[in-house]
Motif scaffolding. Structure first.
Motif, PDB file in Angstrom:
ATOM      1  N   MET A   1       0.843  -1.195   0.000  1.00 35.07           N
ATOM      2  CA  MET A   1       0.000   0.000   0.000  1.00 35.07           C
ATOM      3  C   MET A   1       0.881   1.249   0.000  1.00 35.07           C
ATOM      4  O   MET A   1       1.909   1.304   0.670  1.00 35.07           O
ATOM      5  N   LEU A   2       0.498   2.234  -0.776  1.00 32.74           N
ATOM      6  CA  LEU A   2       1.242   3.482  -0.835  1.00 32.74           C
ATOM      7  C   LEU A   2       1.040   4.286   0.446  1.00 32.74           C
ATOM      8  O   LEU A   2       0.000   4.193   1.091  1.00 32.74           O
ATOM      9  N   PRO A   3       2.042   5.094   0.828  1.00 30.88           N
ATOM     10  CA  PRO A   3       1.940   5.844   2.094  1.00 30.88           C
ATOM     11  C   PRO A   3       0.989   7.030   1.997  1.00 30.88           C
ATOM     12  O   PRO A   3       0.705   7.547   0.918  1.00 30.88           O
ATOM     13  N   PHE A   4       0.479   7.445   3.162  1.00 33.13           N
ATOM     14  CA  PHE A   4      -0.326   8.666   3.305  1.00 33.13           C
ATOM     15  C   PHE A   4      -1.549   8.672   2.376  1.00 33.13           C
ATOM     16  O   PHE A   4      -1.676   9.519   1.494  1.00 33.13           O
ATOM     17  N   ARG A   5      -2.419   7.734   2.612  1.00 32.47           N
ATOM     18  CA  ARG A   5      -3.598   7.561   1.756  1.00 32.47           C
ATOM     19  C   ARG A   5      -4.503   8.784   1.739  1.00 32.47           C
ATOM     20  O   ARG A   5      -5.174   9.057   0.757  1.00 32.47           O
ATOM     21  N   HIS A   6      -4.536   9.534   2.830  1.00 34.03           N
ATOM     22  CA  HIS A   6      -5.436  10.691   2.917  1.00 34.03           C
ATOM     23  C   HIS A   6      -4.661  12.015   2.960  1.00 34.03           C
ATOM     24  O   HIS A   6      -5.206  13.030   3.407  1.00 34.03           O
ATOM     25  N   ALA A   7      -3.433  11.993   2.462  1.00 31.65           N
ATOM     26  CA  ALA A   7      -2.599  13.193   2.546  1.00 31.65           C
ATOM     27  C   ALA A   7      -3.218  14.379   1.825  1.00 31.65           C
ATOM     28  O   ALA A   7      -3.102  15.524   2.277  1.00 31.65           O
ATOM     29  N   HIS A   8      -3.920  14.124   0.716  1.00 33.14           N
ATOM     30  CA  HIS A   8      -4.469  15.246  -0.056  1.00 33.14           C
ATOM     31  C   HIS A   8      -5.509  16.032   0.742  1.00 33.14           C
ATOM     32  O   HIS A   8      -5.664  17.238   0.528  1.00 33.14           O
TER      33      HIS A   8
ATOM     34  N   ILE B   1      -2.429   9.464  -7.308  1.00 32.77           N
ATOM     35  CA  ILE B   1      -1.740   8.195  -7.068  1.00 32.77           C
ATOM     36  C   ILE B   1      -2.622   7.223  -6.297  1.00 32.77           C
ATOM     37  O   ILE B   1      -2.603   6.017  -6.531  1.00 32.77           O
ATOM     38  N   HIS B   2      -3.448   7.745  -5.385  1.00 35.92           N
ATOM     39  CA  HIS B   2      -4.300   6.863  -4.597  1.00 35.92           C
ATOM     40  C   HIS B   2      -5.590   6.495  -5.318  1.00 35.92           C
ATOM     41  O   HIS B   2      -6.306   5.596  -4.872  1.00 35.92           O
TER      42      HIS B   2
ATOM     43  N   PRO C   1       8.556   4.856  -2.976  1.00 31.81           N
ATOM     44  CA  PRO C   1       7.352   5.615  -2.594  1.00 31.81           C
ATOM     45  C   PRO C   1       7.384   6.148  -1.172  1.00 31.81           C
ATOM     46  O   PRO C   1       6.859   7.232  -0.911  1.00 31.81           O
ATOM     47  N   GLU C   2       7.976   5.388  -0.234  1.00 34.19           N
ATOM     48  CA  GLU C   2       7.990   5.827   1.157  1.00 34.19           C
ATOM     49  C   GLU C   2       8.765   7.130   1.326  1.00 34.19           C
ATOM     50  O   GLU C   2       8.290   8.080   1.972  1.00 34.19           O
ATOM     51  N   ARG C   3       9.944   7.213   0.754  1.00 38.54           N
ATOM     52  CA  ARG C   3      10.743   8.435   0.872  1.00 38.54           C
ATOM     53  C   ARG C   3      10.244   9.523  -0.073  1.00 38.54           C
ATOM     54  O   ARG C   3      10.240  10.703   0.288  1.00 38.54           O
ATOM     55  N   HIS C   4       9.855   9.150  -1.273  1.00 39.72           N
ATOM     56  CA  HIS C   4       9.381  10.143  -2.237  1.00 39.72           C
ATOM     57  C   HIS C   4       8.197  10.933  -1.673  1.00 39.72           C
ATOM     58  O   HIS C   4       8.178  12.172  -1.727  1.00 39.72           O
ATOM     59  N   ALA C   5       7.228  10.218  -1.127  1.00 38.19           N
ATOM     60  CA  ALA C   5       6.038  10.884  -0.586  1.00 38.19           C
ATOM     61  C   ALA C   5       6.405  11.801   0.574  1.00 38.19           C
ATOM     62  O   ALA C   5       5.887  12.919   0.698  1.00 38.19           O
ATOM     63  N   ARG C   6       7.297  11.347   1.426  1.00 38.59           N
ATOM     64  CA  ARG C   6       7.671  12.146   2.595  1.00 38.59           C
ATOM     65  C   ARG C   6       8.449  13.399   2.206  1.00 38.59           C
ATOM     66  O   ARG C   6       8.233  14.469   2.773  1.00 38.59           O
ATOM     67  N   TYR C   7       9.339  13.269   1.246  1.00 36.59           N
ATOM     68  CA  TYR C   7      10.087  14.455   0.824  1.00 36.59           C
ATOM     69  C   TYR C   7       9.189  15.453   0.091  1.00 36.59           C
ATOM     70  O   TYR C   7       9.375  16.672   0.228  1.00 36.59           O
TER      71      TYR C   7
END
Length: 282
Positions: A1-8, A58-59, A132-138
């Motif tokens: 699963m990709l990180p931060f599903r509700h980040a938007h 992405i989600h 994806p873990e680092r990309h999303a966080r950066y």
């Protein structure tokens, strides 16, 4: 699963906060703002919108849209950096205004740190685009340079105890800066602790905390020094075109290094999906 599903949704909330925070001093008085403020306001708002769209796409498995937005960011990021430097220069050139007499000169240090940090986080996000873990966080960390200024103005405009209602209360903006940078750092610290507990990559939010602390240290301790006086005078005296070129070069350089020097793919839970994104052109 990709990180931060509700980040938007959270980034959308931050967009609303930013629009409200800068409404009295920018969005509702556009005719009074110099060109540098327009460039910074447009690019910063567009960047927040881009992050919302990237997270949502992405989600929702809109891989091609996500890849297209990634390419668009390469054009937007250098303009964002250039806008940040130009606004810093305008602030230094307008030191005779009441606000700048109290805070502008010292805040320019924080603005410089913020601009450099944005370029750093964006370059690292591109470098880790296959992870994806680092990309999303950066990518989320690129909001760190914007968080403190937005929260400070929100407090100064609307929150009792911090709200400035008359010129003689302008000094209260210092309290708003203290609170805003403290809240930003605490929020990042909470995200870092969660990542450490879940054994997720800790370096993105650790760097973001460093950025937040360095912005405040620059404002509170380096800003009042004679060395900064000399550096600020030299920067303010540069031609506008040179500052613009400096910002574009810094942004393009960060993008180029991040793109052409990718990190080895970390085999995280989303690594397989990252390979699909890479194949799609992201």
């Amino acid at each position: 699963m990709l990180p931060f599903r509700h980040a938007h949704y959270f980034v959308l909330a931050f967009l609303v906060i930013t629009l409200a925070a800068f409404a009295p001093t920018y969005f509702l008085v556009l005719d009074d703002a110099p060109a540098a403020h327009h460039l910074h306001g447009i690019t910063a708002t567009a960047w927040i919108v881009l992050l919302i769209c990237q997270s949502a796409s992405i989600h929702r498995r809109r891989w091609r849209l996500h890849a297209w937005l990634g390419r668009a960011s390469v054009l937007l990021a250098p303009l964002m950096v250039a806008g940040g430097l130009l606004v810093t220069q305008v602030t230094l050139l307008r030191e005779n205004s009441p606000f700048n007499l109290l805070f502008g000169h010292d805040l320019a240090v924080a603005d410089w740190v913020a601009t450099l940090a944005f370029a750093l986080f964006y370059g690292l996000a591109l470098r880790h685009r296959r992870d994806p873990e680092r990309h999303a966080r950066y990518m989320l960390a690129t909001l760190t340079p914007l968080a403190g200024p937005s929260l400070a103005r929100l407090l100064a405009n609307f929150v009792p105890g911090f709200a400035i209602r008359a010129p003689e209360e302008l000094a209260k903006f210092g309290m708003a800066i203290d609170a805003a940078m403290g809240l930003t750092t605490l929020a990042l610290l909470a995200l870092l602790i969660i990542d450490i507990k879940r054994r997720n990559p800790a370096d993105p939010f650790l760097l973001a905390i460093g950025c937040s602390v360095l912005m405040y240290v620059g404002f509170a301790w380096f800003g009042p020094t004679a060395l900064w006086d000399r550096l600020a005078d030299a920067f303010a005296a540069l031609p506008v075109g040179q500052v613009m070129a400096m910002g574009l070069g810094l942004g393009l350089g960060a993008a180029a290094i991040g793109w052409w020097c990718p990190s080895p793919t970390h085999r995280s839970g989303g690594a397989r999906r990252a390979e699909q994104l890479a194949a799609a052109g992201t």
